[in-house]
Design an enzyme around this catalytic site. Structure first.
Site, PDB file in Angstrom:
ATOM      1  NE  ARG A   1      -1.086   1.300   4.018  1.00  0.00           N
ATOM      2  CZ  ARG A   1      -0.671   2.580   3.638  1.00  0.00           C
ATOM      3  NH1 ARG A   1      -1.197   3.877   2.778  1.00  0.00           N
ATOM      4  NH2 ARG A   1      -0.360   2.751   4.714  1.00  0.00           N
ATOM      5  CB  VAL A   2       1.879   3.893  -1.862  1.00  0.00           C
ATOM      6  CG1 VAL A   2       3.074   3.314  -2.002  1.00  0.00           C
ATOM      7  CG2 VAL A   2       1.015   3.856  -3.024  1.00  0.00           C
ATOM      8  CB  SER A   3      -0.401   7.813   1.521  1.00  0.00           C
ATOM      9  OG  SER A   3      -0.024   6.951   2.617  1.00  0.00           O
ATOM     10  CB  THR A   4      -0.147   9.755  -2.813  1.00  0.00           C
ATOM     11  OG1 THR A   4       1.633  10.151  -3.246  1.00  0.00           O
ATOM     12  CG2 THR A   4      -0.208  10.904  -1.265  1.00  0.00           C
TER      13      THR A   4
ATOM     14  CD  GLN B   1       3.416   7.881  -1.215  1.00  0.00           C
ATOM     15  OE1 GLN B   1       2.282   7.295  -0.996  1.00  0.00           O
ATOM     16  NE2 GLN B   1       4.157   8.110  -0.249  1.00  0.00           N
TER      17      GLN B   1
END
Length: 185
Positions: free
Chosen positions: A8-11, A14
Site C-alpha cells: 500500500r502507498v498513500s498517494t 507513489q
C-alpha cells in the site's frame, strides 16, 4: 496455507514496486496492492478482499506495519479478523508474526508507535503551516486535478474508472469530487 502479500502507498504518485518485490522474495503466492491512505480502513478494498478470502493457515504479509495501518485499533482489528479466520499476520521490517504470543505484544507496541508518529507528523505540519502563514508565505495547497473536468466527464456519461485514468487520480478522489458537487446547491 498461502502467503498473501499486501502493498500500500498513500498517494497516486507513489510506487509500491519495491514492496511488491520484497513480498515476492518472501514467497507470497498472491499479492494485492492499492493506492489509498492508511489512516483508516475506509476505501481499502484490496485489504478487505484479502481478509474476506483468507483461510485457515493463510498468512497476510506486509513489508512494514504502517503499510497495514497507522492506527493501533485498526491494526489490532485487522489482526483479529485474520485470526478469526485461522490466519496469521507477518510484518517483515521488523520481522514480527502473530504466530506466537510475543508477536501480539510487539504488534500492539509498534501500532501505538505508528499512531504516535502520525500524530507527530500532523503536529509538525500544522506548526510549519502556521509559521508560513505568519510570515506571509503560505498560500495553501494547489489544486492538482481539474475538478470541473471530472464533473463534465461524469455528466457526459463517462464512468468513474475511466475518469480516474484520464485525470490521473484515484476512483475515490473522483467519487469525492462528485459527492461534493452534489451536496453544493
Amino acid at each position: 496455507m498461502t502467503k498473501i502479500g499486501y502493498a500500500r502507498v498513500s498517494t497516486i504518485d507513489q510506487d509500491f514496486e519495491i514492496q511488491q518485490q520484497r513480498l515476492k522474495a518472501e514467497g507470497c503466492a498472491i499479492m494485492r496492492a492499492e493506492k489509498v491512505s492508511g489512516a483508516s480502513r475506509e476505501g481499502r478494498t484490496e485489504l478487505a478482499t484479502i481478509i474476506e478470502f483468507m483461510r485457515e493457515g493463510d498468512e497476510l504479509v506486509v513489508t512494514r506495519l504502517d503499510r497495514l495501518g497507522r492506527d493501533t485499533r485498526d491494526v489490532l482489528n485487522i489482526v483479529h479478523e485474520c485470526e478469526q479466520r485461522g490466519a496469521f499476520v507477518t510484518i517483515l521490517d521488523p520481522h514480527v508474526s502473530t504466530r506466537g504470543e510475543m508477536g501480539h505484544l510487539i504488534l500492539t507496541v509498534l501500532g501505538m508507535v505508528a499512531q504516535m508518529e502520525r500524530r507527530f507528523i500532523k503536529e509538525r505540519q500544522r506548526e510549519g503551516i502556521e509559521r508560513a502563514k505568519s510570515a506571509g508565505k503560505y498560500k495553501g495547497g494547489t489544486i492538482k486535478i481539474d475538478r470541473e473536468k471530472i464533473r463534465e466527464m461524469s455528466n457526459s456519461g463517462v464512468g468513474v474508472t475511466a475518469i480516474a485514468k484520464a485525470i490521473g487520480c484515484s476512483r475515490m478522489h473522483v467519487y469525492r469530487v462528485l459527492e461534493l458537487s452534489e451536496s453544493q446547491p
